[in-house]
Design a protein around this motif. Structure first.
Motif, PDB file in Angstrom:
ATOM      1  N   ASN A  41       0.814  -1.229   0.000  1.00 54.52           N
ATOM      2  CA  ASN A  41       0.000   0.000   0.000  1.00 54.52           C
ATOM      3  C   ASN A  41       0.842   1.271   0.000  1.00 54.52           C
TER       4      ASN A  41
ATOM      5  N   THR B   9      -6.764   9.248  -2.941  1.00 54.34           N
ATOM      6  CA  THR B   9      -6.100   7.979  -2.629  1.00 54.34           C
ATOM      7  C   THR B   9      -6.820   6.840  -3.335  1.00 54.34           C
ATOM      8  N   HIS B  10      -8.129   6.894  -3.311  1.00 57.69           N
ATOM      9  CA  HIS B  10      -8.949   5.894  -3.980  1.00 57.69           C
ATOM     10  C   HIS B  10      -9.979   6.595  -4.843  1.00 57.69           C
ATOM     11  N   GLN B  36       1.351   3.276 -14.666  1.00 54.22           N
ATOM     12  CA  GLN B  36       0.218   2.436 -14.302  1.00 54.22           C
ATOM     13  C   GLN B  36       0.752   1.112 -13.760  1.00 54.22           C
ATOM     14  N   SER B  86      -8.575  -0.439 -14.318  1.00 54.44           N
ATOM     15  CA  SER B  86      -8.439  -0.577 -12.869  1.00 54.44           C
ATOM     16  C   SER B  86      -6.990  -0.892 -12.527  1.00 54.44           C
ATOM     17  N   LEU B  88      -3.325   0.711  -9.909  1.00 55.79           N
ATOM     18  CA  LEU B  88      -2.713   1.752  -9.076  1.00 55.79           C
ATOM     19  C   LEU B  88      -1.959   2.689 -10.011  1.00 55.79           C
ATOM     20  N   THR B 110      -2.743   6.495  -6.628  1.00 58.02           N
ATOM     21  CA  THR B 110      -4.206   6.553  -6.611  1.00 58.02           C
ATOM     22  C   THR B 110      -4.715   5.203  -7.094  1.00 58.02           C
ATOM     23  N   ARG B 111      -5.526   4.570  -6.262  1.00 52.69           N
ATOM     24  CA  ARG B 111      -6.104   3.277  -6.651  1.00 52.69           C
ATOM     25  C   ARG B 111      -7.407   3.553  -7.394  1.00 52.69           C
ATOM     26  N   THR B 113     -10.561   2.124  -9.385  1.00 50.99           N
ATOM     27  CA  THR B 113     -11.371   0.931  -9.596  1.00 50.99           C
ATOM     28  C   THR B 113     -12.502   1.276 -10.544  1.00 50.99           C
TER      29      THR B 113
END
Lengths: 114, 115
Positions: A41, B9-10, B36, B86, B88, B110-111, B113
């Protein structure tokens, strides 16, 4: 164009054992070489780099890597690993000069078991 | 010194929507890179900006675009999102004009989805 091959996708070892993470690269021009580490993470952190001079480079936490031009390799080693070394390790190469672009290998997941 | 910061962050989007990711480099760094990191594919180079100009681009379709602002912060836009986007997304910065010898400093990513 340059490319990087990390020969092992996963390396499990026991604590206090030695470890070697292998990296080979290809490039038609002179390159700079890097190892990065990614903890869960998080983003990537620089572990060590080879720019010129001595072919053996060391990090502050006991890792070392040796640049071997004839074998186009930059393997990462540590004589005794700790649980806290569990992470993913990426080898990367950039060509010297302009048009800078860092190319990464696919990574090696090092898992240190007690 | 403050490191590279990325926001959000997400991020959760649905297929077909647009996503905007932001990055602030380390103070004094003029180069910003986007990568990516998709599962099983390692880090794929997306874009490199330096002094406000796009310097290099990876093998991604045109719906991946970005820009760099006068304060050297950067934005990555992904249009017409697809499920395989999708991943990170990592931003990195370095001082400009060093001919590849300066290591990159990465943010935490930044994740994204896409559902």
């Amino acid at each position: 164009a340059q490319s990087v091959t990390q020969l092992d996708s996963q390396v499990p070892v026991f604590e206090e054992a030695p470890v070697e993470l292998r990296c080979n690269y290809s490039s038609s021009v002179s390159v700079y070489l890097f190892w990065y580490v990614q903890y869960p993470n998080q983003g990537l952190q620089l572990l060590l780099k080879y720019l010129s001079g001595s072919t053996l480079v060391e990090s502050i936490n006991g890792f070392e890597a040796e640049f071997n031009k004839s074998q186009t390799s930059f393997h990462l080693r540590k004589p005794s690993v700790h649980i806290s070394d569990t992470a993913e390790y990426f080898c990367a190469v950039s060509r010297q000069g302009s048009n800078y672009k860092l190319t990464f290998g696919k990574g090696t997941l090092l898992t240190v078991n007690p | 010194e403050a490191g590279v910061t990325q926001s959000p962050t997400h991020l959760i989007k649905t297929r077909g929507q647009q996503a905007t990711l932001r990055c602030s480099p380390i103070s004094g760094h003029t180069s910003v890179y986007w990568y990516q990191q998709a599962l099983g594919l390692g880090l794929q180079f997306l874009l490199w900006y330096d002094e406000g100009e796009e310097r290099n681009r990876g093998n991604f379709p045109p719906r991946f675009s970005g820009r760099q602002f006068p304060n050297y912060s950067s934005e990555l836009n992904v249009n017409a999102l697809e499920l395989e986007d999708s991943a990170l997304y990592l931003c990195a910065s370095s001082p400009g004009g060093t001919g590849g010898s300066s290591p990159l400093h990465f943010g935490n990513g930044t994740r994204l989805t896409v559902t």
